[in-house]
Design an enzyme around this catalytic site. Structure first.
Site, PDB file in Angstrom:
ATOM      1  N   ARG A   1       0.815  -1.214   0.000  1.00  0.00           N
ATOM      2  CA  ARG A   1       0.000   0.000   0.000  1.00  0.00           C
ATOM      3  C   ARG A   1       0.852   1.270   0.000  1.00  0.00           C
ATOM      4  O   ARG A   1       0.624   2.181  -0.795  1.00  0.00           O
ATOM      5  CB  ARG A   1      -0.913  -0.025   1.236  1.00  0.00           C
ATOM      6  CG  ARG A   1      -1.856   1.136   1.350  1.00  0.00           C
ATOM      7  CD  ARG A   1      -2.765   0.941   2.551  1.00  0.00           C
ATOM      8  NE  ARG A   1      -2.008   0.610   3.755  1.00  0.00           N
ATOM      9  CZ  ARG A   1      -2.568   0.470   4.954  1.00  0.00           C
ATOM     10  NH1 ARG A   1      -3.870   0.577   5.081  1.00  0.00           N
ATOM     11  NH2 ARG A   1      -1.824   0.173   6.001  1.00  0.00           N
TER      12      ARG A   1
ATOM     13  N   ARG B   1      10.581   0.012   8.932  1.00  0.00           N
ATOM     14  CA  ARG B   1      11.033  -0.521  10.212  1.00  0.00           C
ATOM     15  C   ARG B   1      12.546  -0.478  10.264  1.00  0.00           C
ATOM     16  O   ARG B   1      13.227  -0.829   9.288  1.00  0.00           O
ATOM     17  CB  ARG B   1      10.554  -1.966  10.413  1.00  0.00           C
ATOM     18  CG  ARG B   1       9.056  -2.112  10.642  1.00  0.00           C
ATOM     19  CD  ARG B   1       8.639  -1.536  11.984  1.00  0.00           C
ATOM     20  NE  ARG B   1       7.219  -1.720  12.262  1.00  0.00           N
ATOM     21  CZ  ARG B   1       6.271  -0.864  11.920  1.00  0.00           C
ATOM     22  NH1 ARG B   1       6.576   0.226  11.240  1.00  0.00           N
ATOM     23  NH2 ARG B   1       5.003  -1.106  12.247  1.00  0.00           N
TER      24      ARG B   1
ATOM     25  N   ASP C   1      13.121   7.549   9.570  1.00  0.00           N
ATOM     26  CA  ASP C   1      12.000   7.901  10.430  1.00  0.00           C
ATOM     27  C   ASP C   1      11.785   6.851  11.512  1.00  0.00           C
ATOM     28  O   ASP C   1      10.912   7.012  12.358  1.00  0.00           O
ATOM     29  CB  ASP C   1      10.727   8.057   9.586  1.00  0.00           C
ATOM     30  CG  ASP C   1       9.559   8.607  10.387  1.00  0.00           C
ATOM     31  OD1 ASP C   1       9.759   9.617  11.104  1.00  0.00           O
ATOM     32  OD2 ASP C   1       8.445   8.036  10.310  1.00  0.00           O
TER      33      ASP C   1
ATOM     34  N   GLU D   1      13.023   3.176  20.313  1.00  0.00           N
ATOM     35  CA  GLU D   1      12.245   4.409  20.238  1.00  0.00           C
ATOM     36  C   GLU D   1      11.555   4.678  21.572  1.00  0.00           C
ATOM     37  O   GLU D   1      11.035   3.749  22.184  1.00  0.00           O
ATOM     38  CB  GLU D   1      11.205   4.322  19.118  1.00  0.00           C
ATOM     39  CG  GLU D   1      11.826   4.188  17.742  1.00  0.00           C
ATOM     40  CD  GLU D   1      10.800   4.182  16.613  1.00  0.00           C
ATOM     41  OE1 GLU D   1       9.573   4.252  16.909  1.00  0.00           O
ATOM     42  OE2 GLU D   1      11.199   4.108  15.445  1.00  0.00           O
TER      43      GLU D   1
ATOM     44  N   HIS E   1       9.788   9.140  13.977  1.00  0.00           N
ATOM     45  CA  HIS E   1       8.706   8.218  13.616  1.00  0.00           C
ATOM     46  C   HIS E   1       7.395   8.974  13.390  1.00  0.00           C
ATOM     47  O   HIS E   1       6.377   8.725  14.040  1.00  0.00           O
ATOM     48  CB  HIS E   1       8.516   7.132  14.674  1.00  0.00           C
ATOM     49  CG  HIS E   1       7.932   5.870  14.104  1.00  0.00           C
ATOM     50  ND1 HIS E   1       8.137   4.625  14.644  1.00  0.00           N
ATOM     51  CD2 HIS E   1       7.118   5.658  13.025  1.00  0.00           C
ATOM     52  CE1 HIS E   1       7.499   3.703  13.939  1.00  0.00           C
ATOM     53  NE2 HIS E   1       6.868   4.321  12.948  1.00  0.00           N
TER      54      HIS E   1
ATOM     55  N   GLY F   1       5.761   8.968  10.442  1.00  0.00           N
ATOM     56  CA  GLY F   1       5.081   8.458   9.259  1.00  0.00           C
ATOM     57  C   GLY F   1       3.572   8.453   9.342  1.00  0.00           C
ATOM     58  O   GLY F   1       2.878   8.895   8.424  1.00  0.00           O
TER      59      GLY F   1
END
Length: 321
Positions: A158, A240, A264, A269, A288, A290
């Site tokens: 996607r 990832r 990103d 994290e 991160h 996104g």
């Protein structure tokens, strides 16, 4: 399910956005909802924070729920994760403790948008140029034109397909590789199917990662593949962190083997300022972001609310375990 009031904690609400993203008043009759802005990384502190929680809403994979953590939360009955998959939750352990894990829908468009924000920022040196003009500098870099160059996509799901469309609009040659990609599906997405992953890395001027992290794909981008990249090429990862061998990436940056990398996602994290990758000026890093948009959060938390209401009615939905 019960006449007693339940406690719900919405975790990792960094921007204090979850409360306004859904109509939580629908739970006033049965559930007390608390919103936790802090990241609670220590298992002991997390367990203490959630001792009275019957319901927890976990925002993506920010907080880990392993078997030991779940065992230490005897009141927990429902664990909602934003998105329809969460590698940070031990699904089998949750099921063994009769904890229902429900998910929500998600949209790949925001991640595709951020991917292009990062590509353009690197290609046109947006960050150093923007900082430079505030410091009195003027035109300190030469832009990297995208039209006519090759965009290589690792993964054509996607998000990868959405990224491909923009690359085509910019006049780029777009090629893709994934283990199960065939010519028909590549043609349907308007891209070329690379003959091999090695060929993709050799030919790509921009390589963007959109693969799922599995035991087979962990460390996929290793020293060999990085060594095949052009010194003028850029690497982007909004998928990832585990897809890239971090030691190999640091090594290629040390020898100026690629023009730059945009990240990103990180192995740990939130990552810290002493991350060794931040020692390189050619690393563009974002925390991160996104999926972090107003539209995504509205979908995440409105559907999390639906999950909770369905659970209270005794008919759980979007059950993942």
């Amino acid at each position: 399910m019960t006449s007693a009031r339940l406690g719900c904690v919405v975790l990792d609400d960094y921007q204090s956005a979850a409360k306004g993203a859904a109509d939580w008043s629908q739970l006033e009759h049965a559930v007390d909802v608390e919103f936790e802005k802090r990241f609670i990384g220590e298992p002991e502190a997390l367990i203490e924070r959630l001792q009275n929680a019957d319901i927890v809403v976990a925002n993506r994979e920010r907080t880990r729920f392993d078997a030991a953590t779940l065992a230490a939360l005897p009141k927990l009955k429902l664990l909602v994760t934003t998105g329809m998959g969460n590698a940070a939750i031990d699904m089998l352990a949750a099921k063994s403790r009769n904890i229902v894990v429900s998910g929500t829908g998600s949209d790949g468009a925001p991640t595709a948008e951020l991917t292009w924000a990062l590509i353009l920022a690197m290609a046109r040196s947006i960050v150093p140029e923007a900082n430079g003009i505030r410091a009195g500098a003027w035109q300190s870099s030469l832009g990297f034109a995208l039209s006519g160059r090759t965009l290589g996509l690792v993964g054509l799901g996607r998000v990868g397909s959405a990224v491909a469309k923009v690359g085509t609009a910019f006049g780029m040659r777009v090629a893709a590789w994934s283990p199960r990609l065939d010519d028909e599906r590549a043609a349907a997405a308007g891209v070329e199917r690379a003959s091999s992953l090695e060929a993709l890395f050799q030919s790509g001027d921009v390589i963007s990662l959109h693969a799922t992290l599995t035991p087979e794909s962990r460390g996929l981008v290793d020293a060999k593949l990085l060594g095949l990249m052009k010194p003028s090429a850029y690497l982007v990862n909004t998928s990832r962190a585990g897809l890239i061998d971090e030691a190999a990436l640091i090594a290629v940056l040390k020898r100026d083997g690629i023009a730059g990398v945009a990240l990103d996602v990180f192995a740990t994290e939130p990552t810290q300022a002493d991350n060794p990758l931040f020692a390189f000026e050619r690393v563009l890093a974002t925390p991160h972001l996104g999926y972090v948009t107003d539209v995504t959060y509205a979908a995440f938390f409105s559907q999390a609310l639906e999950d909770i209401l369905a659970f209270l009615a005794g008919t759980p939905i979007r059950v993942l375990n």
